[in-house]
Design a protein around this motif. Structure first.
Motif, PDB file in Angstrom:
ATOM      1  N   THR A  52       0.807  -1.228   0.000  1.00  0.00           N
ATOM      2  CA  THR A  52       0.000   0.000   0.000  1.00  0.00           C
ATOM      3  C   THR A  52       0.835   1.271   0.000  1.00  0.00           C
ATOM      4  OG1 THR A  52      -0.206   0.016   2.407  1.00  0.00           O
ATOM      5  CG2 THR A  52      -1.922  -1.142   1.162  1.00  0.00           C
ATOM      6  N   GLY A  53       2.100   1.167   0.376  1.00  0.00           N
ATOM      7  CA  GLY A  53       2.941   2.361   0.360  1.00  0.00           C
ATOM      8  C   GLY A  53       4.363   2.046   0.768  1.00  0.00           C
ATOM      9  N   TYR A  54       5.270   2.836   0.225  1.00  0.00           N
ATOM     10  CA  TYR A  54       6.697   2.618   0.470  1.00  0.00           C
ATOM     11  C   TYR A  54       7.040   2.764   1.946  1.00  0.00           C
ATOM     12  CZ  TYR A  54      11.743   3.147   0.113  1.00  0.00           C
ATOM     13  OH  TYR A  54      13.085   2.991   0.280  1.00  0.00           O
ATOM     14  N   ARG A  55       6.562   3.817   2.589  1.00  0.00           N
ATOM     15  CA  ARG A  55       6.886   4.044   4.006  1.00  0.00           C
ATOM     16  C   ARG A  55       6.330   2.936   4.892  1.00  0.00           C
ATOM     17  NH1 ARG A  55       6.407  10.595   4.699  1.00  0.00           N
ATOM     18  NH2 ARG A  55       8.013  11.020   3.152  1.00  0.00           N
ATOM     19  N   ILE A  56       5.154   2.471   4.582  1.00  0.00           N
ATOM     20  CA  ILE A  56       4.573   1.366   5.348  1.00  0.00           C
ATOM     21  C   ILE A  56       5.428   0.114   5.168  1.00  0.00           C
ATOM     22  CG2 ILE A  56       2.589  -0.198   5.495  1.00  0.00           C
ATOM     23  CD1 ILE A  56       0.843   2.249   4.764  1.00  0.00           C
ATOM     24  N   ALA A  57       5.815  -0.161   3.933  1.00  0.00           N
ATOM     25  CA  ALA A  57       6.637  -1.348   3.660  1.00  0.00           C
ATOM     26  C   ALA A  57       7.972  -1.270   4.394  1.00  0.00           C
ATOM     27  CB  ALA A  57       6.867  -1.496   2.156  1.00  0.00           C
ATOM     28  N   VAL A  58       8.631  -0.123   4.330  1.00  0.00           N
ATOM     29  CA  VAL A  58       9.918   0.045   5.013  1.00  0.00           C
ATOM     30  C   VAL A  58       9.744  -0.116   6.518  1.00  0.00           C
ATOM     31  CG1 VAL A  58      11.751   1.701   5.564  1.00  0.00           C
ATOM     32  CG2 VAL A  58      10.989   1.427   3.203  1.00  0.00           C
ATOM     33  N   GLY A  59       8.723   0.515   7.073  1.00  0.00           N
ATOM     34  CA  GLY A  59       8.474   0.393   8.511  1.00  0.00           C
ATOM     35  C   GLY A  59       8.242  -1.045   8.935  1.00  0.00           C
ATOM     36  N   LEU A  60       7.434  -1.767   8.156  1.00  0.00           N
ATOM     37  CA  LEU A  60       7.162  -3.172   8.485  1.00  0.00           C
ATOM     38  C   LEU A  60       8.410  -4.043   8.360  1.00  0.00           C
ATOM     39  CD1 LEU A  60       3.662  -3.645   6.818  1.00  0.00           C
ATOM     40  CD2 LEU A  60       4.188  -3.756   9.271  1.00  0.00           C
ATOM     41  N   VAL A  61       9.216  -3.794   7.332  1.00  0.00           N
ATOM     42  CA  VAL A  61      10.431  -4.592   7.146  1.00  0.00           C
ATOM     43  C   VAL A  61      11.441  -4.320   8.261  1.00  0.00           C
ATOM     44  CG1 VAL A  61      12.418  -4.963   5.624  1.00  0.00           C
ATOM     45  CG2 VAL A  61      10.116  -4.935   4.682  1.00  0.00           C
ATOM     46  N   VAL A  62      11.577  -3.071   8.673  1.00  0.00           N
ATOM     47  CA  VAL A  62      12.476  -2.741   9.792  1.00  0.00           C
ATOM     48  C   VAL A  62      11.966  -3.404  11.071  1.00  0.00           C
ATOM     49  CG1 VAL A  62      13.316  -0.855  11.261  1.00  0.00           C
ATOM     50  CG2 VAL A  62      13.388  -0.630   8.773  1.00  0.00           C
ATOM     51  N   LEU A  63      10.676  -3.320  11.315  1.00  0.00           N
ATOM     52  CA  LEU A  63      10.083  -3.977  12.484  1.00  0.00           C
ATOM     53  C   LEU A  63      10.320  -5.483  12.426  1.00  0.00           C
ATOM     54  CD1 LEU A  63       8.282  -3.888  15.030  1.00  0.00           C
ATOM     55  CD2 LEU A  63       6.308  -4.130  13.475  1.00  0.00           C
ATOM     56  N   TYR A  64      10.124  -6.074  11.260  1.00  0.00           N
ATOM     57  CA  TYR A  64      10.324  -7.519  11.072  1.00  0.00           C
ATOM     58  C   TYR A  64      11.774  -7.908  11.378  1.00  0.00           C
ATOM     59  CZ  TYR A  64       9.413 -12.055   8.805  1.00  0.00           C
ATOM     60  OH  TYR A  64       9.236 -13.394   8.535  1.00  0.00           O
ATOM     61  N   GLY A  65      12.714  -7.096  10.926  1.00  0.00           N
ATOM     62  CA  GLY A  65      14.121  -7.368  11.216  1.00  0.00           C
ATOM     63  C   GLY A  65      14.397  -7.374  12.707  1.00  0.00           C
ATOM     64  N   MET A  66      13.808  -6.427  13.425  1.00  0.00           N
ATOM     65  CA  MET A  66      14.004  -6.385  14.882  1.00  0.00           C
ATOM     66  C   MET A  66      13.357  -7.591  15.561  1.00  0.00           C
ATOM     67  SD  MET A  66      13.786  -2.344  15.900  1.00  0.00           S
ATOM     68  CE  MET A  66      12.200  -2.016  15.195  1.00  0.00           C
ATOM     69  N   ILE A  67      12.198  -7.996  15.082  1.00  0.00           N
ATOM     70  CA  ILE A  67      11.515  -9.156  15.668  1.00  0.00           C
ATOM     71  C   ILE A  67      12.327 -10.422  15.430  1.00  0.00           C
ATOM     72  CG2 ILE A  67       9.469 -10.628  15.461  1.00  0.00           C
ATOM     73  CD1 ILE A  67       7.896  -7.990  14.892  1.00  0.00           C
ATOM     74  N   ILE A  68      12.889 -10.544  14.244  1.00  0.00           N
ATOM     75  CA  ILE A  68      13.703 -11.729  13.938  1.00  0.00           C
ATOM     76  C   ILE A  68      14.911 -11.803  14.871  1.00  0.00           C
ATOM     77  CG2 ILE A  68      15.224 -12.756  12.198  1.00  0.00           C
ATOM     78  CD1 ILE A  68      13.181 -11.781  10.100  1.00  0.00           C
TER      79      ILE A  68
END
Length: 154
Positions: free
Chosen positions: A41-57
């Motif tokens: 849905t949007g670049y900023r949302i995607a980046v935010g989710l991917v950064v969050l995912y990296g921290m969760i991993i």
């Protein structure tokens, strides 16, 4: 040590290794699905989710390694850590293949294709969570404070 690793080890001690690992796995499942279906849905949302995912991993990485080392038979600790590392690298190899195969089978790089691809990752993580809960690993000494009626000890 790197600050993030210190923080995750401290979280393991405070909340319990098993609880932290299970929570990280559950958060990973939810975040993977969100990346797949909401990330388009949007670049900023995607980046935010991917950064969050990296921290969760990273959240459960040191806890899993410490748990594997602590639960291993001392005579087989090296072999246990070798298998632990091998499984981690195997996941790093299989994950991108699963994403690629799912994208290919779903018709290519579309929003639904990415949603399905990350859903496959979430399903694999859910299976890993079920396996983790089924084996019921023991807590290591020092993982959680024990509560006594007169005081808290560690």
């Amino acid at each position: 040590m790197i600050g993030g690793i210190d923080a995750t080890n401290e979280a393991s001690i405070r909340f319990g290794r098993r609880r932290l690992i299970a929570a990280a796995m559950l958060l990973s499942i939810v975040t993977a699905v969100a990346i797949g279906f909401v990330g388009a849905t949007g670049y900023r949302i995607a980046v935010g989710l991917v950064v969050l995912y990296g921290m969760i991993i990273w959240l459960d990485s040191s806890s899993l390694t410490a748990g594997a080392a602590g639960a291993a038979d001392p005579a087989r600790r090296g072999a246990t850590l070798a298998v632990h590392s091998m499984l981690g690298y195997a996941g790093g190899f299989i994950g991108p293949l699963a994403i690629g195969w799912t994208l290919d089978l779903s018709g290519g790089m579309s929003a639904i294709g990415w949603g399905l691809a990350f859903s496959v990752v979430a399903i694999l993580m859910a299976l890993a969570l079920v396996a983790f809960l089924a084996i019921r690993p023991r807590e290591l000494e020092g993982d959680r404070p024990t509560v006594r009626s007169d005081r808290i000890t560690t």
